[in-house]
Structures are given as structure tokens and as C-alpha cells.
Design an enzyme around this catalytic site. Structure first.
Site, PDB file in Angstrom:
ATOM      1  N   LEU A 153      13.506  -2.098   3.830  1.00  0.00           N
ATOM      2  CA  LEU A 153      13.394  -2.508   5.238  1.00  0.00           C
ATOM      3  C   LEU A 153      14.034  -1.462   6.144  1.00  0.00           C
ATOM      4  O   LEU A 153      14.930  -1.753   6.938  1.00  0.00           O
ATOM      5  CB  LEU A 153      14.027  -3.886   5.456  1.00  0.00           C
ATOM      6  CG  LEU A 153      13.565  -4.606   6.724  1.00  0.00           C
ATOM      7  CD1 LEU A 153      12.108  -5.042   6.601  1.00  0.00           C
ATOM      8  CD2 LEU A 153      14.435  -5.827   7.024  1.00  0.00           C
ATOM      9  N   GLY A 154      13.564  -0.222   6.008  1.00  0.00           N
ATOM     10  CA  GLY A 154      13.974   0.835   6.937  1.00  0.00           C
ATOM     11  C   GLY A 154      13.093   0.760   8.180  1.00  0.00           C
ATOM     12  O   GLY A 154      12.506  -0.283   8.481  1.00  0.00           O
ATOM     13  N   ARG A 155      12.987   1.891   8.865  1.00  0.00           N
ATOM     14  CA  ARG A 155      12.212   1.912  10.115  1.00  0.00           C
ATOM     15  C   ARG A 155      10.766   1.504   9.887  1.00  0.00           C
ATOM     16  O   ARG A 155      10.216   0.684  10.629  1.00  0.00           O
ATOM     17  CB  ARG A 155      12.258   3.316  10.735  1.00  0.00           C
ATOM     18  CG  ARG A 155      13.597   3.653  11.346  1.00  0.00           C
ATOM     19  CD  ARG A 155      13.629   5.099  11.785  1.00  0.00           C
ATOM     20  NE  ARG A 155      13.844   5.974  10.647  1.00  0.00           N
ATOM     21  CZ  ARG A 155      14.706   6.988  10.629  1.00  0.00           C
ATOM     22  NH1 ARG A 155      15.405   7.266  11.697  1.00  0.00           N
ATOM     23  NH2 ARG A 155      14.862   7.733   9.559  1.00  0.00           N
ATOM     24  N   ILE A 156      10.133   2.079   8.847  1.00  0.00           N
ATOM     25  CA  ILE A 156       8.711   1.786   8.610  1.00  0.00           C
ATOM     26  C   ILE A 156       8.542   0.353   8.085  1.00  0.00           C
ATOM     27  O   ILE A 156       7.679  -0.390   8.562  1.00  0.00           O
ATOM     28  CB  ILE A 156       8.098   2.837   7.654  1.00  0.00           C
ATOM     29  CG1 ILE A 156       8.071   4.206   8.362  1.00  0.00           C
ATOM     30  CG2 ILE A 156       6.691   2.432   7.215  1.00  0.00           C
ATOM     31  CD1 ILE A 156       7.704   5.392   7.480  1.00  0.00           C
ATOM     32  N   ILE A 232       2.668   3.087   1.099  1.00  0.00           N
ATOM     33  CA  ILE A 232       2.615   4.071   2.192  1.00  0.00           C
ATOM     34  C   ILE A 232       3.886   4.927   2.171  1.00  0.00           C
ATOM     35  O   ILE A 232       4.270   5.500   3.183  1.00  0.00           O
ATOM     36  CB  ILE A 232       2.449   3.371   3.573  1.00  0.00           C
ATOM     37  CG1 ILE A 232       3.392   2.178   3.700  1.00  0.00           C
ATOM     38  CG2 ILE A 232       1.004   2.983   3.806  1.00  0.00           C
ATOM     39  CD1 ILE A 232       3.423   1.538   5.067  1.00  0.00           C
ATOM     40  N   ARG A 234       5.924   7.102  -1.116  1.00  0.00           N
ATOM     41  CA  ARG A 234       5.656   8.233  -2.000  1.00  0.00           C
ATOM     42  C   ARG A 234       5.210   7.686  -3.347  1.00  0.00           C
ATOM     43  O   ARG A 234       5.699   6.653  -3.793  1.00  0.00           O
ATOM     44  CB  ARG A 234       6.930   9.069  -2.220  1.00  0.00           C
ATOM     45  CG  ARG A 234       7.285   9.988  -1.080  1.00  0.00           C
ATOM     46  CD  ARG A 234       6.347  11.185  -0.981  1.00  0.00           C
ATOM     47  NE  ARG A 234       6.829  12.118   0.003  1.00  0.00           N
ATOM     48  CZ  ARG A 234       6.500  12.088   1.296  1.00  0.00           C
ATOM     49  NH1 ARG A 234       5.671  11.179   1.752  1.00  0.00           N
ATOM     50  NH2 ARG A 234       7.000  12.996   2.130  1.00  0.00           N
ATOM     51  N   ASP A 258      -1.983   5.217  -0.289  1.00  0.00           N
ATOM     52  CA  ASP A 258      -2.147   6.410   0.566  1.00  0.00           C
ATOM     53  C   ASP A 258      -1.562   7.642  -0.111  1.00  0.00           C
ATOM     54  O   ASP A 258      -1.726   8.752   0.384  1.00  0.00           O
ATOM     55  CB  ASP A 258      -1.442   6.154   1.908  1.00  0.00           C
ATOM     56  CG  ASP A 258      -1.730   7.245   2.942  1.00  0.00           C
ATOM     57  OD1 ASP A 258      -2.896   7.683   3.033  1.00  0.00           O
ATOM     58  OD2 ASP A 258      -0.791   7.670   3.637  1.00  0.00           O
ATOM     59  N   GLU A 263      -1.590  14.196  -6.006  1.00  0.00           N
ATOM     60  CA  GLU A 263      -2.418  14.419  -4.818  1.00  0.00           C
ATOM     61  C   GLU A 263      -2.448  15.898  -4.437  1.00  0.00           C
ATOM     62  O   GLU A 263      -1.442  16.584  -4.593  1.00  0.00           O
ATOM     63  CB  GLU A 263      -1.911  13.573  -3.639  1.00  0.00           C
ATOM     64  CG  GLU A 263      -0.520  13.923  -3.170  1.00  0.00           C
ATOM     65  CD  GLU A 263      -0.032  12.997  -2.066  1.00  0.00           C
ATOM     66  OE1 GLU A 263       0.024  11.778  -2.283  1.00  0.00           O
ATOM     67  OE2 GLU A 263       0.290  13.524  -0.975  1.00  0.00           O
ATOM     68  N   HIS A 281      -3.516  10.331   1.964  1.00  0.00           N
ATOM     69  CA  HIS A 281      -2.178  10.594   2.516  1.00  0.00           C
ATOM     70  C   HIS A 281      -2.272  10.936   4.013  1.00  0.00           C
ATOM     71  O   HIS A 281      -1.913  12.034   4.425  1.00  0.00           O
ATOM     72  CB  HIS A 281      -1.482  11.725   1.751  1.00  0.00           C
ATOM     73  CG  HIS A 281      -0.004  11.790   2.027  1.00  0.00           C
ATOM     74  ND1 HIS A 281       0.900  12.340   1.163  1.00  0.00           N
ATOM     75  CD2 HIS A 281       0.738  11.362   3.091  1.00  0.00           C
ATOM     76  CE1 HIS A 281       2.113  12.272   1.671  1.00  0.00           C
ATOM     77  NE2 HIS A 281       2.039  11.675   2.860  1.00  0.00           N
TER      78      HIS A 281
END
Ligand code: 8YV
Length: 315
Positions: A153-156, A232, A234, A258, A263, A281
Site C-alpha cells: 500500500l505505497g503510493r501506487i 503492475i 516488477r 504489464d 521482457e 510494460h
């Protein structure tokens, strides 16, 4: 005064290149036919590296650049930069947080909707004539009101959860500790428990050696045949082999991804599965955000060369 030499690891948009070339002597590693010889030729002059989140900089390259002072990452994730090597040499590292948060969250939520409602297959159903020949499109699963888990639950992660509230979802999260901004959500410390209670599991944590394969075989099994995994962050946060096996056997319902270990050359098994949505990505890939990221890369470089405080330092 001569422009400082900066090494560009991978291409940037033209609008950034023009701005960078006005201030620096930009050396494009990705255009060099013989990269080893190119580095050798310029090693004594390079004072800065501009790289991208997924490309980073290796310890080996850092060791070959004795005059390197700063690494500026076009991306929030700096897991591909060898921080120990930078720390040991006092090399500064910067990234581009905040400016991309909302676009990354948007893409994660969009992937959940597209995949759960079968929109890619539905478009094919229209375009290949199946609608006319076979009639109604098979029924899919709803999103609103169901259970979502946010791993990190960080910024993203916070912005993903904020959007999910708009779908009246029952939201839980895992993190290293309970977060003050987790109000209205259930804190579940164990990722396996989080997966067990989730219909949709979003992986939104910053990658590091400590989070490698945090989405383990057990987490995937707990999400189960009805569950969906959305990544979304890594690829290294997920045990990709366990994920592929679970998608193939049906032990996991579906995935929307993503990011991938190899990749842009994905494990070809991903390309034949019909229960996975694959994206190239591009969660931060809007014109607005990419322009802001490029500006922040340049602002950090400019601050460094002016001896001013770095706007968004990592190290
Ligand atoms: C990439 C990213 O940097 O922010 C990150 O960590 O991985 C991305 O934003 C972007 O795709 C440019 O390569």
C-alpha cells in the site's frame, strides 16, 4: 565550458532527447554497434547516466566509469540499478516518483475490468463474425462489490485502492505494517491470507531482493481457480514459473500482467494462454506522464551539475 558527457542506456522520447542534447553531450549506448568498445572509448568522460526503470545500470558498467557522479532513472523503480555499487562510490541516484502514480493505478484497474469482463475476446467476437454466427458472447465475471487485495500500500497501491472503492469493492491490503492511509481497508499481514480472501490481487510493491517471489506458489494457490492476479510492479515480485504452471493447469483463474521476467521477450507460454492479458510494460505510458518523467530526469541532472539539492533522490 564543454557540455558534460552523459550516457543514455536506452532510448528516450524525441522531446526529451532534444532537451538533453541542449545541455549535455549525450552518448547513446543503445545505438553503438560494439557497446563494449563504445564504453571503453568514452569511459573517462562520462559523469552521468540516464536510464529507464526496467534497464537500470549494472555494477559492471558502473565499475568501468571512473568519473560517474550520478544516475538518473526515468521511472519510479530503481531495482535494476546496483545501489550497493553506487553507494560504495558515493554516486547519487534519482528516480521519478509521484508523477506516474495515477497512470499506473489507472492501467491496473483497467486491466482488471478488461480481463474480468473478457473485453479482448468480446471484440474478436464482434470482428470475426462470431456474434452473427454464434450469437451471444459467453458470460463473464463481475467486478463491482467483489473482494480485492492490494499487495503493497505505497503510493501506487493507495491509488489503486482509491479507484476500487468506486466499484464498491471490499478491499484488504498487505504491507510491512498497518498503514495510517489504509483507512476503510482490512490489513492482512500475510500475503497468502490476503490472496485467500481476494478475488482480485493487485501487486503494487516496489521490487527489491527482499520482495523477490513474494507472490509465491502458495500465494498463487491461495488466490485459486476463481482468482485474478494483476501485476503492475516488477516481474521479480512473482514466481513466474509457478504463475505459468498455475495458469496452465487452471489452479489460478487468470492474470493481467504489464511486466515479465524476460521482457520484452516473454516466455512463449504466455502467448498461447487464453486466461492471461499481456501488456507491454506501459503502465506509465501516457504522453502527459512520460513528459513529466523526462522533465524530472532533467531536473535531477541539472540540480546535480549546479550543486543544488536533488529534487527526487534515491541515494
Ligand atoms: C519505465 C517503470 O521506466 O516507473 C517504473 O519503474 O518501470 C516505467 O515507468 C517506463 O516504462 C520507461 O521505460
Amino acid at each position: 565550458m564543454a557540455k558534460p558527457d552523459i550516457l543514455l542506456i536506452g532510448p528516450y522520447p524525441e522531446w526529451d532527447l532534444v532537451e538533453l542534447e541542449a545541455q549535455y553531450n549525450v552518448l547513446k549506448l543503445y545505438e553503438a554497434e560494439d557497446r563494449d568498445a563504445f564504453v571503453r572509448e568514452h569511459a573517462q568522460g562520462i559523469r552521468a547516466i540516464a536510464t529507464r526503470g526496467e534497464l537500470g545500470v549494472s555494477a559492471e558498467l558502473i565499475a568501468r566509469l571512473p568519473k560517474l557522479e550520478v544516475v538518473s532513472v526515468y521511472g519510479v523503480g530503481y531495482d535494476a540499478v546496483d545501489l550497493d555499487a553506487c553507494r560504495a562510490r558515493g554516486i547519487r541516484v534519482t528516480n521519478t516518483p509521484d508523477v506516474l502514480t495515477n497512470d499506473v493505478a489507472d492501467l491496473g484497474v483497467a486491466m482488471m475490468l478488461v480481463q474480468s469482463r473478457g473485453m479482448i475476446g468480446a471484440e474478436t467476437w464482434v470482428k470475426d463474425g462470431s456474434w452473427v454466427e454464434k450469437g451471444l458472447y459467453p458470460l463473464k465475471r463481475r467486478v463491482w462489490g467483489r473482494k480485492a487485495g492490494v499487495l503493497g500500500l505505497g503510493r501506487i497501491g493507495f491509488e489503486v485502492a482509491k479507484r476500487l472503492k468506486g466499484f464498491d469493492m471490499d478491499i484488504a491490503y498487505s504491507d510491512v505494517s498497518e498503514k495510517p492511509h489504509g483507512e476503510g481497508m482490512t490489513f492482512v499481514a500475510d500475503p497468502v491470507e490476503l490472496a485467500r480472501r481476494s478475488d482480485f490481487l493487485f501487486v503494487t510493491l516496489a521490487a527489491s531482493a527482499a520482495t523477490r517471489h513474494i507472490v509465491s506458489k502458495d500465494v498463487i494457490a491461495a488466490l485459486g481457480p476463481e482468482g485474478m492476479l494483476i501485476n503492475i510492479s516488477r516481474a521479480s515480485n512473482i514466481d513466474e514459473e509457478a504463475l505459468l504452471e498455475a495458469l496452465e493447469s487452471g489452479a489460478l483463474g487468470s492474470a493481467a500482467l504489464d511486466v515479465f521476467e524476460a521482457e520484452p521477450k516473454l516466455d512463449p507460454r504466455f502467448l498461447t494462454l487464453d486466461n492471461v492479458l499481456v501488456q507491454p510494460h506501459h503502465a506509465s505510458g501516457t504522453i502527459e506522464t512520460r513528459k513529466a518523467m523526462g522533465r524530472l530526469v532533467r531536473d535531477n541532472l541539472a540540480a546535480h551539475f549546479a550543486g543544488a539539492a536533488l529534487p527526487t533522490p534515491v541515494l
